[in-house]
Design a protein around this motif. Structure first.
Motif, PDB file in Angstrom:
ATOM      1  N   THR A   7       0.806  -1.226   0.227  1.00 13.89           N
ATOM      2  CA  THR A   7      -0.001   0.048   0.040  1.00 13.89           C
ATOM      3  C   THR A   7       1.045   1.230  -0.043  1.00 13.89           C
ATOM      4  O   THR A   7       0.312   2.305  -0.195  1.00 13.89           O
ATOM      5  N   ASP A  40      -5.953 -11.318   2.874  1.00 15.64           N
ATOM      6  CA  ASP A  40      -5.464 -10.176   3.166  1.00 15.64           C
ATOM      7  C   ASP A  40      -4.392 -10.120   4.324  1.00 15.64           C
ATOM      8  O   ASP A  40      -4.651 -11.006   5.212  1.00 15.64           O
ATOM      9  N   GLY A  46     -10.458  -5.265   3.508  1.00 15.94           N
ATOM     10  CA  GLY A  46     -11.412  -4.538   2.759  1.00 15.94           C
ATOM     11  C   GLY A  46     -11.753  -3.074   3.171  1.00 15.94           C
ATOM     12  O   GLY A  46     -12.452  -2.233   2.724  1.00 15.94           O
ATOM     13  N   LEU A  47     -11.060  -2.472   4.172  1.00 14.91           N
ATOM     14  CA  LEU A  47     -11.103  -0.905   4.474  1.00 14.91           C
ATOM     15  C   LEU A  47     -10.518  -0.275   3.456  1.00 14.91           C
ATOM     16  O   LEU A  47      -9.399  -0.348   2.966  1.00 14.91           O
ATOM     17  N   GLU A  48     -11.362   0.816   3.001  1.00  9.89           N
ATOM     18  CA  GLU A  48     -10.736   1.605   1.883  1.00  9.89           C
ATOM     19  C   GLU A  48      -9.909   2.596   2.528  1.00  9.89           C
ATOM     20  O   GLU A  48      -9.790   2.721   3.750  1.00  9.89           O
ATOM     21  N   THR A  49      -8.859   2.808   1.619  1.00  7.07           N
ATOM     22  CA  THR A  49      -7.705   3.871   2.314  1.00  7.07           C
ATOM     23  C   THR A  49      -8.147   5.388   1.591  1.00  7.07           C
ATOM     24  O   THR A  49      -8.466   5.441   0.230  1.00  7.07           O
ATOM     25  N   SER A  50      -7.976   6.350   2.348  1.00  5.11           N
ATOM     26  CA  SER A  50      -8.632   7.507   1.737  1.00  5.11           C
ATOM     27  C   SER A  50      -7.186   8.274   1.021  1.00  5.11           C
ATOM     28  O   SER A  50      -6.239   7.457   1.045  1.00  5.11           O
ATOM     29  N   LYS A  51      -7.656   9.364   0.302  1.00  4.29           N
ATOM     30  CA  LYS A  51      -6.512  10.007  -0.436  1.00  4.29           C
ATOM     31  C   LYS A  51      -5.415  10.289   0.371  1.00  4.29           C
ATOM     32  O   LYS A  51      -4.379  10.192  -0.485  1.00  4.29           O
ATOM     33  N   ARG A  55      -5.901   4.351   6.137  1.00  5.39           N
ATOM     34  CA  ARG A  55      -6.765   3.018   6.024  1.00  5.39           C
ATOM     35  C   ARG A  55      -7.545   3.040   7.208  1.00  5.39           C
ATOM     36  O   ARG A  55      -7.182   3.246   8.221  1.00  5.39           O
ATOM     37  N   ALA A  58     -13.016   5.351   6.423  1.00  7.25           N
ATOM     38  CA  ALA A  58     -14.450   5.103   6.411  1.00  7.25           C
ATOM     39  C   ALA A  58     -14.818   4.496   7.582  1.00  7.25           C
ATOM     40  O   ALA A  58     -16.076   4.618   7.989  1.00  7.25           O
TER      41      ALA A  58
END
Length: 149
Positions: A7, A40, A46-51, A55, A58
């Protein structure tokens, strides 16, 4: 700090990469079964990563919506869990050293004594487990919690 291979995430400090034992109550509730549901590298996939590369941003937003729905004050944030653990450990009637609490929470030691800076190279998993197990919540908080399903 080296970025994470998948990531490109990197911890802010050395303390950001650490071993954190899982509390026995969470193990009893089956939290380790979450790891069996994915390849994983994270316990909660599955936690989305912000801009900004955060992590779980959300998850923090979902917590904010839930807390508003149940009427918790604005001062309560997702980070409040960390503050609660810190407070509880510092008030625990146990033989827990401040440096163990800092390591568990991913803080750089705030009390850099000569002994800590010069001679402390690692903290045993046994001591970290003792620290985690000093965290206690009423049994009813775990009633009905089952990660296995």
């Amino acid at each position: 700090m080296r970025p994470h291979t998948k990531t490109d995430w990197a911890p802010k400090t050395e303390a950001g990469t650490r071993i954190v034992p899982v509390h026995s109550k969470l193990i009893e509730a089956g939290v380790l079964a979450l790891k069996d549901t994915t390849d994983d590298p994270y316990l909660i996939p599955g936690l989305e990563t912000s801009k900004q590369g955060v992590r779980g941003a959300a998850l923090g937003r979902a917590f904010s919506l839930l807390k508003t729905r149940v009427g918790l004050p604005a001062e309560i944030t997702f980070h409040s869990f960390r503050h609660t653990v810190s407070t509880q450990l510092r008030n625990a009637n146990a033989n827990i050293r401040e440096v163990w609490i800092d390591r568990l929470l991913g803080h750089e030691a705030s009390h850099k004594s000569q002994g800590t800076t010069t001679y402390l190279t690692s903290i045993s998993t046994t001591n970290l487990r003792q620290t985690v197990e000093a965290i206690s919540y009423p049994t009813e908080n775990f009633r009905g919690v089952n990660f296995k399903n």
